[in-house]
Motif scaffolding. Structure first.
Motif, mmCIF file in Angstrom:
data_model
loop_
_atom_site.group_PDB
_atom_site.id
_atom_site.type_symbol
_atom_site.label_atom_id
_atom_site.label_comp_id
_atom_site.label_asym_id
_atom_site.label_seq_id
_atom_site.Cartn_x
_atom_site.Cartn_y
_atom_site.Cartn_z
ATOM 1 N N VAL A 238 -6.264 -4.408 -14.951
ATOM 2 C CA VAL A 238 -5.764 -5.651 -15.543
ATOM 3 C C VAL A 238 -4.389 -5.441 -16.162
ATOM 4 O O VAL A 238 -3.563 -6.354 -16.189
ATOM 5 C CB VAL A 238 -6.772 -6.216 -16.574
ATOM 6 C CG1 VAL A 238 -6.695 -5.495 -17.916
ATOM 7 C CG2 VAL A 238 -6.562 -7.712 -16.758
ATOM 8 N N GLY A 239 -4.115 -4.229 -16.644
ATOM 9 C CA GLY A 239 -2.791 -3.953 -17.186
ATOM 10 C C GLY A 239 -1.725 -3.894 -16.116
ATOM 11 O O GLY A 239 -0.565 -4.260 -16.354
ATOM 12 N N LYS A 240 -2.096 -3.427 -14.916
ATOM 13 C CA LYS A 240 -1.147 -3.337 -13.808
ATOM 14 C C LYS A 240 -1.025 -4.663 -13.063
ATOM 15 O O LYS A 240 0.039 -5.268 -13.018
ATOM 16 C CB LYS A 240 -1.585 -2.230 -12.847
ATOM 17 C CG LYS A 240 -0.753 -2.119 -11.568
ATOM 18 C CD LYS A 240 0.671 -1.675 -11.835
ATOM 19 C CE LYS A 240 1.394 -1.380 -10.522
ATOM 20 N NZ LYS A 240 2.779 -0.934 -10.752
ATOM 21 N N TRP A 241 -2.131 -5.121 -12.474
ATOM 22 C CA TRP A 241 -2.048 -6.292 -11.609
ATOM 23 C C TRP A 241 -2.286 -7.604 -12.346
ATOM 24 O O TRP A 241 -1.844 -8.653 -11.883
ATOM 25 C CB TRP A 241 -3.037 -6.121 -10.454
ATOM 26 C CG TRP A 241 -2.603 -5.010 -9.540
ATOM 27 C CD1 TRP A 241 -1.666 -5.095 -8.551
ATOM 28 C CD2 TRP A 241 -3.066 -3.656 -9.544
ATOM 29 N NE1 TRP A 241 -1.513 -3.867 -7.932
ATOM 30 C CE2 TRP A 241 -2.373 -2.952 -8.523
ATOM 31 C CE3 TRP A 241 -4.013 -2.960 -10.300
ATOM 32 C CZ2 TRP A 241 -2.583 -1.618 -8.249
ATOM 33 C CZ3 TRP A 241 -4.218 -1.617 -10.022
ATOM 34 C CH2 TRP A 241 -3.517 -0.960 -9.009
ATOM 35 N N GLY A 242 -2.945 -7.551 -13.504
ATOM 36 C CA GLY A 242 -3.106 -8.754 -14.311
ATOM 37 C C GLY A 242 -1.893 -9.049 -15.158
ATOM 38 O O GLY A 242 -1.851 -10.043 -15.872
#
Length: 481
Positions: A238-242
């Protein structure tokens, strides 16, 4: 009419004239503007979300969570604390200035320029504006031309809510930005990349204008083997793609883990990606698209590098027509590949391996200092070592990106990831000069301060400057004797 240097100069002088009236210095004006901005966010939420969808195909949930709600929270936090922030800070006086009182008085710089970024075009425009207004400045906002719908939205709606004699917006691209940078500002705040950051700093240097540069860098994620694997991979994903599908300055840029743990981590990341975005992530509505064709081509070229051929272990699918790239994992990427040299700013996540997890710290420090660094481990000694040895703008233990949401923490870079910080009171401080004020009456004269200079006076002043009250008394007694 084109926005050229002459128009820029005229606008700056008008704002300087407004600032000179003193109206921005009072609490009432500042609070009124902040309340109006909060009202704008509430009343225009759907327009804001639609502009973000147009610029980035940003999911409604992300638009609300990462831009609308955070901008609103920034306003509310400033309003709640503004009176306290504006108060002079009382500080101690020294024996050498006795009797006196001392304070630090925050005062606005004057006329400030804010140049914002395209990836979070609403939040990264409005958040520093909130700080500049809270500090009592007049402001020019230059939103990014790469997110034209949001830039146009600001031009349409912001003047209906704020004092336009003190807050202006300039749309445009390189010519308009160049015209603005030719002017004399009292502070410049820039969010973007290092290449343009150097241009901004060079322009500011001509007038000795102070700057805040919010840049980027390759933010690493160090993953130990003792973690809660499911929780950790969800937080990394979630930190990367969200975070705007990787198009965020603090999104994880690459992972470092041990050779023995890498396969297990990759499997867990794959599972989480499928859970979040399905088996065909190019069709999900929960991922932003790549902002434009130039950035799409740049990211595609990173994957075309011969040095990463065969390193893709998940994803790698591209849809140029729709500007979409699937979440992509690459394992054992060479450190001299382009993808490991350049900030990725997209949905590609390389993983490099080391023999011991402690080896990752030296690897991070061998590179330019990142804006953020993340560590996943249960080991307290490893956490302590990470905090003490890794230099970066900010860091998180056992999560990613959430430090951005804490208004009590400064947000900013170090070295090539930026200079200066903001958020919460740090935004107020970024746009305030801390003026030192020392106040004395007409008593408490010490003749030793004045000519003619004698050995006795020197001894007394030496004792005063050293803060040695016993020596002062002895020197005075010796003089009277």
């Amino acid at each position: 009419m084109a926005f050229d240097g002459e128009r820029a100069s005229s606008m700056v002088e008008e704002l300087r004239g407004s600032f000179s009236t003193g109206k921005t210095r009072g609490y009432e004006w500042r609070a009124k503007q902040l309340k109006a901005i909060e009202r704008m966010i509430n009343e225009k939420e759907e327009d804001i979300v639609e502009a973000l969808r147009s610029d980035l195909s940003k999911p409604h949930f992300e638009s609300f969570l990462h831009e609308v709600s955070m901008a609103k929270s920034s306003c509310q936090f400033a309003l709640k604390n503004l009176k306290q922030w504006m108060k002079p800070e009382k500080v101690s006086s020294s024996l050498s200035t006795y009797p006196s009182s001392a304070s630090i008085v925050p005062e606005p710089f004057g006329v400030v320029l804010i140049i914002s970024a395209w990836n979070y075009p609403f939040l990264l425009s409005l958040d520093p504006v909130i700080g500049a207004i809270a500090a009592g400045n007049t402001v020019v906002l230059k939103p990014s031309e790469i997110s034209p719908a949001t830039a146009s939205l600001f031009t349409r709606i912001l003047p209906d809510y704020v004092d336009t004699s003190c807050v202006r917006i300039v749309e445009g691209a390189v010519p308009e930005t160049t015209a603005l940078l030719e002017q004399r500002w009292d502070k410049i705040f820039y969010t973007g990349n290092g290449k343009v950051g150097r241009i901004v700093m060079a322009a500011a240097a001509k007038h000795l204008t102070p700057v805040v540069l919010e840049l980027g860098g390759k933010s690493p994620v160090v993953v130990d083997s003792d973690i809660d694997l499911k929780v950790s991979t969800r937080r990394i994903v979630v930190g990367k793609w969200g975070s705007n599908n990787g198009q965020a300055c603090i999104a994880p840029d690459y992972i470092i883990t041990t050779k023995s743990f890498a396969a297990k981590l990759v499997d867990a990341l794959k599972s989480t990606l499928e859970e979040f975005y399905g088996k065909d992530p190019l069709e999900t509505e929960d991922l932003s698209r790549i902002v434009n064709s130039n950035h799409f081509t740049r990211l595609a070229n990173l994957l075309d590098d011969d040095k990463v051929s065969g390193k893709i272990v998940y994803g790698g699918n591209l849809d140029e027509k729709r500007l979409k790239i699937a979440p992509t994992l690459l394992l054992d990427v060479p450190e001299n590949s382009r993808i490991m040299k350049e900030e990725i700013f997209g949905p590609l996540l390389p993983i490099i391996t080391v023999d011991k997890i402690e080896d990752s710290f030296a690897l991070i420090n061998s590179r330019t200092k990142p804006l953020a660094a993340y560590l996943f481990t249960k080991k307290k000694n490893l956490q302590k070592m990470f905090v003490e040895t890794v230099s970066c703008g900010g860091m998180l233990i056992n999560d990613t990106t959430l430090h951005l949401a804490n208004p009590y923490l400064p947000f900013g870079g170090v070295g090539e990831s930026g200079t200066g910080s903001y958020h919460g009171k740090f935004s107020f401080d970024a746009f305030s000069h801390k003026k030192s004020v020392l106040s004395r009456g007409f008593g408490g004269e010490v003749s030793a301060r004045y000519p003619p200079y004698t050995p006795w006076k020197q001894n007394l002043l030496r004792a005063l400057l050293a803060g040695n009250i016993i020596s002062v008394v002895m020197a005075l007694f010796a003089r009277r004797s």
